[in-house]
Design a protein around this motif. Structure first.
Motif, PDB file in Angstrom:
ATOM      1  N   MET A   1     -66.460  24.566  18.256  1.00 56.30           N
ATOM      2  CA  MET A   1     -65.868  25.165  19.426  1.00 56.30           C
ATOM      3  C   MET A   1     -65.770  24.114  20.535  1.00 56.30           C
ATOM      4  SD  MET A   1     -64.892  28.243  19.411  1.00 56.30           S
ATOM      5  CE  MET A   1     -65.227  29.926  19.711  1.00 56.30           C
ATOM      6  N   PHE A   2     -64.689  24.196  21.274  1.00 47.12           N
ATOM      7  CA  PHE A   2     -64.475  23.320  22.412  1.00 47.12           C
ATOM      8  C   PHE A   2     -64.337  24.167  23.663  1.00 47.12           C
ATOM      9  CE2 PHE A   2     -63.003  20.786  18.874  1.00 47.12           C
ATOM     10  CZ  PHE A   2     -63.508  19.540  19.166  1.00 47.12           C
ATOM     11  N   GLU A   3     -64.877  23.678  24.757  1.00 50.14           N
ATOM     12  CA  GLU A   3     -64.746  24.341  26.045  1.00 50.14           C
ATOM     13  C   GLU A   3     -63.677  23.584  26.832  1.00 50.14           C
ATOM     14  OE1 GLU A   3     -68.106  26.142  28.626  1.00 50.14           O
ATOM     15  OE2 GLU A   3     -67.898  24.043  29.225  1.00 50.14           O
ATOM     16  N   LEU A   4     -62.620  24.283  27.221  1.00 49.62           N
ATOM     17  CA  LEU A   4     -61.533  23.664  27.962  1.00 49.62           C
ATOM     18  C   LEU A   4     -61.682  23.963  29.441  1.00 49.62           C
ATOM     19  CD1 LEU A   4     -58.615  24.558  25.549  1.00 49.62           C
ATOM     20  CD2 LEU A   4     -59.938  22.460  25.655  1.00 49.62           C
ATOM     21  N   LEU A   5     -61.421  22.945  30.257  1.00 50.51           N
ATOM     22  CA  LEU A   5     -61.626  23.046  31.700  1.00 50.51           C
ATOM     23  C   LEU A   5     -60.302  23.028  32.443  1.00 50.51           C
ATOM     24  CD1 LEU A   5     -64.442  20.369  32.063  1.00 50.51           C
ATOM     25  CD2 LEU A   5     -64.724  22.827  31.726  1.00 50.51           C
ATOM     26  N   GLU A   6     -60.266  23.742  33.547  1.00 52.38           N
ATOM     27  CA  GLU A   6     -59.186  23.647  34.526  1.00 52.38           C
ATOM     28  C   GLU A   6     -59.862  23.110  35.774  1.00 52.38           C
ATOM     29  OE1 GLU A   6     -55.628  23.774  36.464  1.00 52.38           O
ATOM     30  OE2 GLU A   6     -55.923  24.094  34.341  1.00 52.38           O
ATOM     31  N   GLU A   8     -62.821  21.715  37.358  1.00 54.79           N
ATOM     32  CA  GLU A   8     -64.246  21.752  37.002  1.00 54.79           C
ATOM     33  C   GLU A   8     -64.648  23.082  36.365  1.00 54.79           C
ATOM     34  OE1 GLU A   8     -66.627  19.254  37.494  1.00 54.79           O
ATOM     35  OE2 GLU A   8     -64.913  17.990  37.971  1.00 54.79           O
ATOM     36  N   THR A   9     -63.699  24.031  36.272  1.00 54.08           N
ATOM     37  CA  THR A   9     -64.018  25.380  35.810  1.00 54.08           C
ATOM     38  C   THR A   9     -63.760  25.540  34.320  1.00 54.08           C
ATOM     39  OG1 THR A   9     -63.306  26.226  37.964  1.00 54.08           O
ATOM     40  CG2 THR A   9     -63.523  27.833  36.189  1.00 54.08           C
ATOM     41  N   PRO A  10     -64.783  25.934  33.541  1.00 53.98           N
ATOM     42  CA  PRO A  10     -64.545  26.223  32.124  1.00 53.98           C
ATOM     43  C   PRO A  10     -63.668  27.467  32.005  1.00 53.98           C
ATOM     44  CG  PRO A  10     -66.856  26.615  32.708  1.00 53.98           C
ATOM     45  CD  PRO A  10     -66.164  26.142  33.929  1.00 53.98           C
ATOM     46  N   VAL A  11     -62.557  27.353  31.281  1.00 55.52           N
ATOM     47  CA  VAL A  11     -61.587  28.436  31.190  1.00 55.52           C
ATOM     48  C   VAL A  11     -61.580  29.077  29.809  1.00 55.52           C
ATOM     49  CG1 VAL A  11     -59.136  29.023  31.397  1.00 55.52           C
ATOM     50  CG2 VAL A  11     -60.146  27.351  32.947  1.00 55.52           C
ATOM     51  N   LEU A  12     -61.494  28.256  28.766  1.00 46.80           N
ATOM     52  CA  LEU A  12     -61.367  28.764  27.400  1.00 46.80           C
ATOM     53  C   LEU A  12     -62.364  28.096  26.477  1.00 46.80           C
ATOM     54  CD1 LEU A  12     -57.491  28.477  26.959  1.00 46.80           C
ATOM     55  CD2 LEU A  12     -58.758  30.544  27.520  1.00 46.80           C
ATOM     56  N   ASP A  13     -62.804  28.837  25.488  1.00 53.22           N
ATOM     57  CA  ASP A  13     -63.543  28.302  24.356  1.00 53.22           C
ATOM     58  C   ASP A  13     -62.639  28.471  23.151  1.00 53.22           C
ATOM     59  OD1 ASP A  13     -65.876  27.851  25.913  1.00 53.22           O
ATOM     60  OD2 ASP A  13     -66.418  29.949  25.713  1.00 53.22           O
ATOM     61  N   VAL A  14     -62.371  27.384  22.440  1.00 56.71           N
ATOM     62  CA  VAL A  14     -61.448  27.437  21.305  1.00 56.71           C
ATOM     63  C   VAL A  14     -62.041  26.744  20.095  1.00 56.71           C
ATOM     64  CG1 VAL A  14     -59.401  27.509  22.786  1.00 56.71           C
ATOM     65  CG2 VAL A  14     -60.229  25.316  21.954  1.00 56.71           C
ATOM     66  N   GLY A  15     -61.558  27.127  18.935  1.00 59.85           N
ATOM     67  CA  GLY A  15     -61.968  26.496  17.691  1.00 59.85           C
ATOM     68  C   GLY A  15     -61.413  27.252  16.515  1.00 59.85           C
ATOM     69  N   PHE A  16     -61.656  26.742  15.336  1.00 60.46           N
ATOM     70  CA  PHE A  16     -61.212  27.400  14.114  1.00 60.46           C
ATOM     71  C   PHE A  16     -62.389  28.111  13.464  1.00 60.46           C
ATOM     72  CE2 PHE A  16     -57.723  24.397  14.533  1.00 60.46           C
ATOM     73  CZ  PHE A  16     -56.641  25.171  14.155  1.00 60.46           C
ATOM     74  N   ALA A  25     -61.343  32.263  23.184  1.00 61.51           N
ATOM     75  CA  ALA A  25     -62.141  33.207  23.971  1.00 61.51           C
ATOM     76  C   ALA A  25     -62.076  32.773  25.430  1.00 61.51           C
ATOM     77  CB  ALA A  25     -63.587  33.212  23.490  1.00 61.51           C
ATOM     78  N   PHE A  26     -61.788  33.717  26.301  1.00 61.07           N
ATOM     79  CA  PHE A  26     -61.765  33.425  27.726  1.00 61.07           C
ATOM     80  C   PHE A  26     -63.193  33.373  28.249  1.00 61.07           C
ATOM     81  CE2 PHE A  26     -57.568  34.963  26.908  1.00 61.07           C
ATOM     82  CZ  PHE A  26     -56.769  34.172  27.705  1.00 61.07           C
ATOM     83  N   ASN A  27     -63.502  32.327  28.985  1.00 56.23           N
ATOM     84  CA  ASN A  27     -64.837  32.153  29.541  1.00 56.23           C
ATOM     85  C   ASN A  27     -65.019  33.130  30.703  1.00 56.23           C
ATOM     86  OD1 ASN A  27     -67.047  31.032  31.133  1.00 56.23           O
ATOM     87  ND2 ASN A  27     -66.895  29.304  29.723  1.00 56.23           N
ATOM     88  N   PRO A  28     -66.140  33.861  30.734  1.00 47.58           N
ATOM     89  CA  PRO A  28     -66.356  34.816  31.827  1.00 47.58           C
ATOM     90  C   PRO A  28     -66.404  34.171  33.212  1.00 47.58           C
ATOM     91  CG  PRO A  28     -68.232  34.808  30.299  1.00 47.58           C
ATOM     92  CD  PRO A  28     -67.219  33.844  29.772  1.00 47.58           C
ATOM     93  N   ALA A  29     -66.571  32.871  33.281  1.00 45.74           N
ATOM     94  CA  ALA A  29     -66.636  32.171  34.568  1.00 45.74           C
ATOM     95  C   ALA A  29     -65.290  32.166  35.291  1.00 45.74           C
ATOM     96  CB  ALA A  29     -67.105  30.738  34.362  1.00 45.74           C
ATOM     97  N   ILE A  30     -64.202  32.562  34.616  1.00 45.69           N
ATOM     98  CA  ILE A  30     -62.881  32.492  35.251  1.00 45.69           C
ATOM     99  C   ILE A  30     -62.473  33.789  35.921  1.00 45.69           C
ATOM    100  CG2 ILE A  30     -62.050  30.699  33.710  1.00 45.69           C
ATOM    101  CD1 ILE A  30     -60.298  32.922  32.396  1.00 45.69           C
ATOM    102  N   GLY A  31     -63.370  34.727  36.057  1.00 45.42           N
ATOM    103  CA  GLY A  31     -63.038  35.998  36.685  1.00 45.42           C
ATOM    104  C   GLY A  31     -62.248  35.808  37.973  1.00 45.42           C
TER     105      GLY A  31
END
Length: 55
Positions: A1-6, A8-16, A25-31
């Motif tokens: 899994m990779f955490e993608l940032l916008e 400094e904010t983690p936005v998405l967790d992605v992987g296969f 998966a959308f990171n709850p920190a982006i509310g």
């Protein structure tokens, strides 16, 4: 899994998954964060490229 940032904010967790499905998966920190569709699609492409390289 990779955490993608916008910024400094983690936005998405992605992987296969083990079955080869690209999972996002959308990171709850982006509310409440507002992004354009172009920005979101760019994050999807970046995440998929990282995940493909890690398969």
């Amino acid at each position: 899994m990779f955490e993608l940032l916008e910024g400094e904010t983690p936005v998405l967790d992605v992987g296969f998954t083990d079955e080869g499905v690209f999972e996002v998966a959308f990171n709850p920190a982006i509310g409440g964060k507002v992004m354009s569709l172009d920005e979101l699609q760019a994050l999807f492409r970046e995440g998929k490229a990282l995940a493909e390289g890690d398969r």
